[in-house]
Design a protein around this motif. Structure first.
Motif, PDB file in Angstrom:
ATOM      1  N   CYS A  50       0.810  -1.222   0.000  1.00 57.35           N
ATOM      2  CA  CYS A  50       0.000   0.000   0.000  1.00 57.35           C
ATOM      3  C   CYS A  50       0.845   1.273   0.000  1.00 57.35           C
ATOM      4  N   THR A  51       1.912   1.280   0.796  1.00 51.61           N
ATOM      5  CA  THR A  51       2.666   2.526   0.994  1.00 51.61           C
ATOM      6  C   THR A  51       3.824   2.704   0.027  1.00 51.61           C
ATOM      7  N   GLU A  52       4.271   1.616  -0.611  1.00 55.12           N
ATOM      8  CA  GLU A  52       5.408   1.705  -1.530  1.00 55.12           C
ATOM      9  C   GLU A  52       5.033   1.325  -2.955  1.00 55.12           C
ATOM     10  N   PHE A  53       4.510   0.122  -3.114  1.00 55.14           N
ATOM     11  CA  PHE A  53       4.287  -0.416  -4.451  1.00 55.14           C
ATOM     12  C   PHE A  53       3.192   0.335  -5.218  1.00 55.14           C
ATOM     13  N   LEU A  54       2.030   0.535  -4.609  1.00 49.52           N
ATOM     14  CA  LEU A  54       0.931   1.181  -5.329  1.00 49.52           C
ATOM     15  C   LEU A  54       1.243   2.635  -5.687  1.00 49.52           C
ATOM     16  N   PRO A  55       1.820   3.454  -4.781  1.00 50.46           N
ATOM     17  CA  PRO A  55       2.213   4.807  -5.191  1.00 50.46           C
ATOM     18  C   PRO A  55       3.241   4.811  -6.324  1.00 50.46           C
ATOM     19  N   TYR A  56       4.147   3.861  -6.294  1.00 51.13           N
ATOM     20  CA  TYR A  56       5.137   3.723  -7.374  1.00 51.13           C
ATOM     21  C   TYR A  56       4.463   3.428  -8.707  1.00 51.13           C
ATOM     22  N   MET A  57       3.533   2.491  -8.710  1.00 50.20           N
ATOM     23  CA  MET A  57       2.821   2.141  -9.932  1.00 50.20           C
ATOM     24  C   MET A  57       1.959   3.310 -10.411  1.00 50.20           C
ATOM     25  N   GLN A  58       1.367   4.019  -9.485  1.00 50.27           N
ATOM     26  CA  GLN A  58       0.527   5.157  -9.833  1.00 50.27           C
ATOM     27  C   GLN A  58       1.359   6.274 -10.455  1.00 50.27           C
ATOM     28  N   ALA A  59       2.525   6.554  -9.905  1.00 48.71           N
ATOM     29  CA  ALA A  59       3.392   7.599 -10.444  1.00 48.71           C
ATOM     30  C   ALA A  59       3.854   7.253 -11.859  1.00 48.71           C
ATOM     31  N   ASN A  60       4.143   5.988 -12.091  1.00 51.05           N
ATOM     32  CA  ASN A  60       4.545   5.542 -13.421  1.00 51.05           C
ATOM     33  C   ASN A  60       3.408   5.744 -14.424  1.00 51.05           C
ATOM     34  N   GLU A  61       2.196   5.350 -14.024  1.00 51.27           N
ATOM     35  CA  GLU A  61       1.048   5.492 -14.923  1.00 51.27           C
ATOM     36  C   GLU A  61       0.765   6.956 -15.243  1.00 51.27           C
ATOM     37  N   GLU A  62       0.821   7.822 -14.234  1.00 47.47           N
ATOM     38  CA  GLU A  62       0.548   9.243 -14.452  1.00 47.47           C
ATOM     39  C   GLU A  62       1.572   9.869 -15.388  1.00 47.47           C
ATOM     40  N   ALA A  63       2.839   9.463 -15.270  1.00 47.90           N
ATOM     41  CA  ALA A  63       3.869   9.995 -16.158  1.00 47.90           C
ATOM     42  C   ALA A  63       3.603   9.592 -17.603  1.00 47.90           C
ATOM     43  N   ILE A  64       3.195   8.347 -17.807  1.00 49.59           N
ATOM     44  CA  ILE A  64       2.888   7.889 -19.162  1.00 49.59           C
ATOM     45  C   ILE A  64       1.682   8.629 -19.718  1.00 49.59           C
ATOM     46  N   ALA A  65       0.665   8.820 -18.885  1.00 46.67           N
ATOM     47  CA  ALA A  65      -0.526   9.546 -19.326  1.00 46.67           C
ATOM     48  C   ALA A  65      -0.186  10.976 -19.730  1.00 46.67           C
ATOM     49  N   ASN A  66       0.844  11.557 -19.103  1.00 45.43           N
ATOM     50  CA  ASN A  66       1.280  12.912 -19.423  1.00 45.43           C
ATOM     51  C   ASN A  66       2.424  12.929 -20.438  1.00 45.43           C
ATOM     52  N   GLU A  67       2.653  11.752 -21.064  1.00 46.97           N
ATOM     53  CA  GLU A  67       3.636  11.612 -22.145  1.00 46.97           C
ATOM     54  C   GLU A  67       5.054  11.978 -21.703  1.00 46.97           C
ATOM     55  N   ARG A  68       5.377  11.588 -20.475  1.00 48.73           N
ATOM     56  CA  ARG A  68       6.743  11.776 -19.988  1.00 48.73           C
ATOM     57  C   ARG A  68       7.488  10.441 -20.046  1.00 48.73           C
ATOM     58  N   SER A  69       8.775  10.495 -20.286  1.00 52.19           N
ATOM     59  CA  SER A  69       9.573   9.277 -20.376  1.00 52.19           C
ATOM     60  C   SER A  69      10.182   8.882 -19.038  1.00 52.19           C
ATOM     61  N   LYS A  70      10.143   9.800 -18.060  1.00 54.40           N
ATOM     62  CA  LYS A  70      10.693   9.513 -16.735  1.00 54.40           C
ATOM     63  C   LYS A  70       9.728  10.035 -15.674  1.00 54.40           C
ATOM     64  N   PHE A  71       9.887   9.510 -14.465  1.00 55.58           N
ATOM     65  CA  PHE A  71       9.074   9.985 -13.357  1.00 55.58           C
ATOM     66  C   PHE A  71       9.884   9.915 -12.075  1.00 55.58           C
ATOM     67  N   GLU A  72       9.411  10.628 -11.060  1.00 54.75           N
ATOM     68  CA  GLU A  72      10.054  10.629  -9.760  1.00 54.75           C
ATOM     69  C   GLU A  72       9.175   9.909  -8.757  1.00 54.75           C
ATOM     70  N   PHE A  73       9.827   9.181  -7.864  1.00 56.12           N
ATOM     71  CA  PHE A  73       9.120   8.419  -6.834  1.00 56.12           C
ATOM     72  C   PHE A  73       9.928   8.513  -5.553  1.00 56.12           C
ATOM     73  N   THR A  74       9.250   8.794  -4.450  1.00 53.55           N
ATOM     74  CA  THR A  74       9.924   8.930  -3.163  1.00 53.55           C
ATOM     75  C   THR A  74       9.576   7.756  -2.261  1.00 53.55           C
ATOM     76  N   SER A  75      10.607   7.080  -1.781  1.00 51.08           N
ATOM     77  CA  SER A  75      10.451   5.930  -0.893  1.00 51.08           C
ATOM     78  C   SER A  75      11.105   6.255   0.440  1.00 51.08           C
ATOM     79  N   LYS A  76      10.272   6.528   1.457  1.00 52.85           N
ATOM     80  CA  LYS A  76      10.743   6.867   2.806  1.00 52.85           C
ATOM     81  C   LYS A  76      11.830   7.944   2.772  1.00 52.85           C
TER      82      LYS A  76
END
Length: 362
Positions: free
Chosen positions: A263-289
């Motif tokens: 819940c706290t790591e994997f799903l936010p990571y997957m969500q950030a990846n999806e949002e970047a693709i939807a916004n046509e970006r090739s990279k995204f940022e994700f913060t883990s603790k």
């Protein structure tokens, strides 16, 4: 559709996803032959299926199967006896969620431990130079140098591993190991007394990397002996032996720490990846603790995440309520409707459709 007498599985005996599929086939008692890939066979399989990956399953009459998740789903339909799918909708969804977690979250620490640690990298570059690259007409030391540098570039540098993130990548393994140990010292399998998709979904990285590679294997033996025992148990499991063992109907309390990581790591990571693709970006940022990763987008992972959301949203109300009561973060992350399905390019996600095995679906 008839099952071939023997499946031809093209892969490697040190491969993450080959190990996942082999464990499942052994459990289902589906005869198979492991064909150890070299670079020529890798290209031949890629030409047949449209994707350069392993494992690939040569079915029959020129037909192929690709992607371990869909291969298992197909074989579950073809051979429904000795199923690994829980009958309870909530437990079935959790098993599918943990398969996604095993496939798409543990991949990074598994590859990190293999290629960032000198002892492990030396051993695996030697094995790949002798195995996968055995048909490359170069001296052994050059094959070994090439594979070592290629793997480190692709699976460390391009996947966001830096001095600033390395310790956090290590922690992803250690935290998951501790969470699994809490479950497996109480019961033989992830969800209870019989193996499910949750076990096989977590098996790829836990077996072929963390159990076998020197550095993470030493950690597993010392830190999580019940996980170590589970890996060996699952390799030696015959699913028919559990036909009279009922599937679980309730989530075990011990699984809470593992699902908290989801819940706290994997799903936010997957969500950030999806949002970047939807916004046509090739990279995204994700913060883990508190540690920030800069990562390339993966259309396949976005497809997996959208499929997971769809599965959650078609659950009956009581199952959703049961999940949300225990893990409200799950409902928050998965309730968003899939309004713009991710279409994976053929180079990213060619899946041989199980029902026809000649066309592709995304």
């Amino acid at each position: 559709m008839a099952m071939p007498k023997v499946l031809k599985v093209h892969g490697l005996d040190l491969s993450y996803f080959t190990g996942k599929l082999e464990g499942y086939l052994r459990g289902k008692q589906i005869p198979y032959e492991l064909i150890e890939m070299d670079t020529g066979d890798f290209k031949r399989c890629g030409k047949a299926t449209g994707v350069a990956q392993m494992p690939q399953v040569e079915w029959q009459n020129g037909q192929w199967l690709s992607d371990t998740t869909l291969i298992i789903e197909f074989l579950e339909q073809l051979k429904p006896e000795t199923s690994v799918m829980p009958q309870n909708p909530t437990l079935r969804f959790v098993a599918q969620l943990l398969e996604d977690f095993g496939d798409e979250w543990l991949w990074r620490p598994a590859l990190y431990y293999r290629w960032a640690h000198t002892q492990d990298a030396r051993l695996m570059s030697h094995r790949l130079a002798e195995g996968m690259m055995r048909d490359v007409p170069l001296p052994f030391f050059m094959r070994r140098w090439a594979i070592l540098n290629r793997q480190r570039f692709h699976f460390l540098w391009l996947d966001g591993v830096r001095k600033s993130t390395a310790k956090r990548v290590e922690a992803h393994y250690l935290e998951t190991l501790d969470a699994l140990e809490a479950v497996l010292k109480k019961q033989p399998f992830i969800l209870g007394q019989r193996p499910t998709l949750a076990d096989y979904g977590l098996y790829g990285g836990m077996y072929r990397h963390f159990f076998c590679d020197p550095t993470p294997a030493r950690i597993m033996r010392n830190r999580a002996p019940a996980v170590h025992e589970w890996v060996a148990r699952l390799w030696n499991t015959t699913l028919v032996d559990y036909d009279n063992t009922p599937f679980p109907t309730l989530l075990p309390n011990e699984i809470t720490p593992l699902l908290k990581i989801v819940c706290t790591e994997f799903l936010p990571y997957m969500q950030a990846n999806e949002e970047a693709i939807a916004n046509e970006r090739s990279k995204f940022e994700f913060t883990s603790k508190g540690i920030q990763f800069k990562l390339p987008t993966q259309r396949y992972r976005a497809w997996r995440f959208q499929r997971l959301r769809t599965r959650y949203q078609v659950l009956d109300t009581s199952s959703q309520h049961e999940i949300n009561t225990c893990f409200p973060e799950l409902g928050t992350a998965l309730n968003k409707p899939v309004t713009s399905p991710i279409q994976a390019r053929i180079a990213d996600l060619p899946i041989t459709t199980p029902s026809t095995m000649t066309s592709r679906t995304w």
